[in-house]
Scaffold this active site. Structure first.
Site, PDB file in Angstrom:
ATOM      1  N   PHE A  34      64.568  46.803   2.253  1.00  0.00           N
ATOM      2  CA  PHE A  34      65.246  47.724   1.333  1.00  0.00           C
ATOM      3  C   PHE A  34      66.519  47.052   0.848  1.00  0.00           C
ATOM      4  O   PHE A  34      67.353  46.633   1.647  1.00  0.00           O
ATOM      5  CB  PHE A  34      65.599  49.047   2.033  1.00  0.00           C
ATOM      6  CG  PHE A  34      66.246  50.025   1.096  1.00  0.00           C
ATOM      7  CD1 PHE A  34      65.477  50.800   0.244  1.00  0.00           C
ATOM      8  CD2 PHE A  34      67.625  50.161   1.040  1.00  0.00           C
ATOM      9  CE1 PHE A  34      66.066  51.701  -0.648  1.00  0.00           C
ATOM     10  CE2 PHE A  34      68.225  51.050   0.156  1.00  0.00           C
ATOM     11  CZ  PHE A  34      67.447  51.819  -0.691  1.00  0.00           C
TER      12      PHE A  34
ATOM     13  N   ASP B  31      71.076  40.028   3.378  1.00  0.00           N
ATOM     14  CA  ASP B  31      71.575  41.353   3.027  1.00  0.00           C
ATOM     15  C   ASP B  31      72.080  42.006   4.317  1.00  0.00           C
ATOM     16  O   ASP B  31      71.294  42.506   5.122  1.00  0.00           O
ATOM     17  CB  ASP B  31      70.441  42.171   2.393  1.00  0.00           C
ATOM     18  CG  ASP B  31      70.878  43.585   2.028  1.00  0.00           C
ATOM     19  OD1 ASP B  31      71.925  44.039   2.531  1.00  0.00           O
ATOM     20  OD2 ASP B  31      70.152  44.248   1.263  1.00  0.00           O
TER      21      ASP B  31
ATOM     22  N   LYS C 100      78.645  49.337   2.546  1.00  0.00           N
ATOM     23  CA  LYS C 100      78.678  50.381   3.583  1.00  0.00           C
ATOM     24  C   LYS C 100      79.967  50.374   4.416  1.00  0.00           C
ATOM     25  O   LYS C 100      80.997  50.856   3.965  1.00  0.00           O
ATOM     26  CB  LYS C 100      77.437  50.286   4.468  1.00  0.00           C
ATOM     27  CG  LYS C 100      76.163  50.765   3.755  1.00  0.00           C
ATOM     28  CD  LYS C 100      75.016  50.919   4.716  1.00  0.00           C
ATOM     29  CE  LYS C 100      73.712  51.344   4.064  1.00  0.00           C
ATOM     30  NZ  LYS C 100      73.564  52.775   3.865  1.00  0.00           N
TER      31      LYS C 100
HETATM   32  C1  LIG Z   1      70.105  46.607   3.677  1.00  0.00           C
HETATM   33  C2  LIG Z   1      70.548  47.451   2.536  1.00  0.00           C
HETATM   34  N1  LIG Z   1      70.762  46.880   1.337  1.00  0.00           N
HETATM   35  C3  LIG Z   1      71.173  47.582   0.278  1.00  0.00           C
HETATM   36  C4  LIG Z   1      71.376  48.937   0.367  1.00  0.00           C
HETATM   37  C5  LIG Z   1      71.850  49.705  -0.828  1.00  0.00           C
HETATM   38  O1  LIG Z   1      73.173  50.084  -0.648  1.00  0.00           O
HETATM   39  P1  LIG Z   1      73.832  51.201  -1.596  1.00  0.00           P
HETATM   40  O2  LIG Z   1      73.195  52.500  -1.237  1.00  0.00           O
HETATM   41  O3  LIG Z   1      75.289  51.153  -1.233  1.00  0.00           O
HETATM   42  O4  LIG Z   1      73.582  50.802  -2.994  1.00  0.00           O
HETATM   43  C6  LIG Z   1      71.166  49.585   1.594  1.00  0.00           C
HETATM   44  C7  LIG Z   1      71.358  51.030   1.709  1.00  0.00           C
HETATM   45  O5  LIG Z   1      70.863  51.677   2.595  1.00  0.00           O
HETATM   46  C8  LIG Z   1      70.740  48.826   2.703  1.00  0.00           C
HETATM   47  O6  LIG Z   1      70.512  49.381   3.885  1.00  0.00           O
END
Ligand SMILES: Cc1ncc(COP(=O)(O)O)c(C=O)c1O
Length: 398
Positions: free
Chosen positions: A131, A218, A247
């Site tokens: 994700f 990520d 986050k």
């Molecule tokens: C690993 C990862 N990347 C990207 C995102 C996307 O982040 P945002 O909701 O701040 O756009 C998330 C959100 O849960 C995530 O867990």
């Protein structure tokens, strides 16, 4: 709490509770009922609610200066970038507002690298189950067809492969000529708290090195102290070329960052990318408070001890150890896969004053703040066990 349709687009299945305030690992609803926060706003308030250092930094900065523009130098942005550089060894940073935007920046970096190499259609390898966010680029990189469905046409330029299988990458054959990067979450969060195998990640590092591809981590969910180190790559002893986080970086203030080193750090110049709010003084003040707290305080060590207390309480209170298929994750990114149906778990947690979540359909995701006390961790672990026990009893009675 509104019962009638509201003026909010119904993109979330919301739980029937509204919180009014928070303190450490406790949230209070509008009737002042206390809930133990085992979710941290989905890995955001890693330092807990109303953390004194973050609150002071944000309130002081709000009274001084909230926003200017990236048309000007922003001292606090430089300071946050220096702290990130010290914490990660990355060379330079692009600030944005969210995890998805950090991923978008990384996608642009990788594509730019491809164009420098005369690759007309640069491709990024991404993993099934991953994700990366909900914007079209990040969504196209996301490895969950259910999340992607209904939003086509998505972006071209991603090669989706199964996780933990280097052979699946080799099997791409001729397509590899257009590859410029590999993008992975070291622990898949939304996918169900699934850590990638360590030897697979090491294999990816070697493969990227050999082919001059960028290894892009990520760390939006794994980062900012959650797993017991500022970023989990530190524990894995694997150095990515590009690293993304958001986050927990602002402990609730919206800030994300795309960090780069080596060739990747030289790819974007003036006019190539931007964000109006990205790295504004207010959000950077929060990030500085977070990063200096993680650096100076012992709070990060709590990741291991809170996990231990929580899981010990879980195992002690579970009536039958077979009810738990697996416990995964690192530090305070905890995945508990029960052998009971998970669909009622979140609601039952809420009824018993515990905030937990289900990820990947079959896994209870527990993301407590680092400031959770041992007593609270014990209560949370036992509470989760009791919910599983009750569901199992109910299933057996059927
Ligand atoms: C690993 C990862 N990347 C990207 C995102 C996307 O982040 P945002 O909701 O701040 O756009 C998330 C959100 O849960 C995530 O867990």
């Amino acid at each position: 709490m509104p019962n009638a349709p509201t003026a909010i687009m119904p993109t979330y299945g919301r739980l029937p509770v509204t919180f009014a305030r928070g303190e450490g690992a406790i949230l209070y609803d509008t009737a002042d009922r206390a809930y133990l926060d085992g979710l941290s706003g989905i890995a955001v308030t890693n330092l807990g609610h109303n953390h004194p250092r973050v609150t002071a930094a944000v309130t002081e900065q709000a009274a001084r200066l909230v926003h200017t523009s990236n048309l000007f130098h922003i001292g606090l942005q430089e300071e946050a970038a220096d702290l990130l550089r010290q914490a990660t060894g990355m060379e330079n940073m692009f600030f944005c507002n969210s995890g998805a935007e950090a991923n978008e920046a990384a996608i642009k970096l990788a594509r730019r690298l491809g164009h420098h190499r005369q690759i007309a259609r640069p491709h990024i390898i991404v993993l099934d189950g991953a994700f990366h966010g909900r914007t079209i680029g990040a969504l196209s990189a996301t490895g969950n067809p259910k999340i992607r469905e209904g939003f086509g046409p998505l972006l071209d330029g991603f090669l989706h492969v199964p996780a933990n299988e280097l052979s699946a990458i080799h099997a791409l054959g001729d397509a590899l000529a257009d590859v410029v990067a590999v993008l992975v979450e070291p622990i898949q969060g939304e996918g169900g708290v699934r850590p990638l195998d360590h030897h697979y990640l090491q294999g990816l590092r070697d493969l990227c090195q050999q082919n001059q591809w960028l290894l892009m981590f990520d760390e939006v969910q794994t980062g900012n102290g959650r797993c017991g180190s500022t970023y989990v790559c530190e524990q894995l002893e694997i150095k990515p070329d590009v690293m993304l986080t958001a986050k927990g970086l602002g402990n609730g203030l919206p800030i994300g960052v795309c960090m780069a080193r080596g060739e990747a750090a030289q790819l974007l110049g003036p006019g190539d990318h931007g964000s109006t709010y990205g790295g504004n003084p207010l959000c950077c003040a929060a990030a500085i408070a977070v990063l200096t707290t993680l650096r100076d305080d012992t709070v990060m060590q709590r990741a291991r001890s809170v996990r231990e207390v929580l899981l010990t309480a879980l195992h002690e209170a579970i009536t039958d150890s077979d009810l738990i298929a697996e416990v995964r994750g690192r530090g305070l990114m905890i995945g508990i896969q029960p052998r009971v149906a998970t669909k009622e778990i979140v609601q039952r947690g809420l009824e018993s004053g515990l905030l937990i979540n289900v990820a990947g359909g079959d896994t209870i995701r527990v993301l407590p703040p680092l400031v959770m006390t041992d007593e609270q961790a014990g209560e949370l672990g036992a509470g989760i066990a009791n919910i599983i026990n009750d569901i199992a009893e109910q299933e057996n009675a059927l």
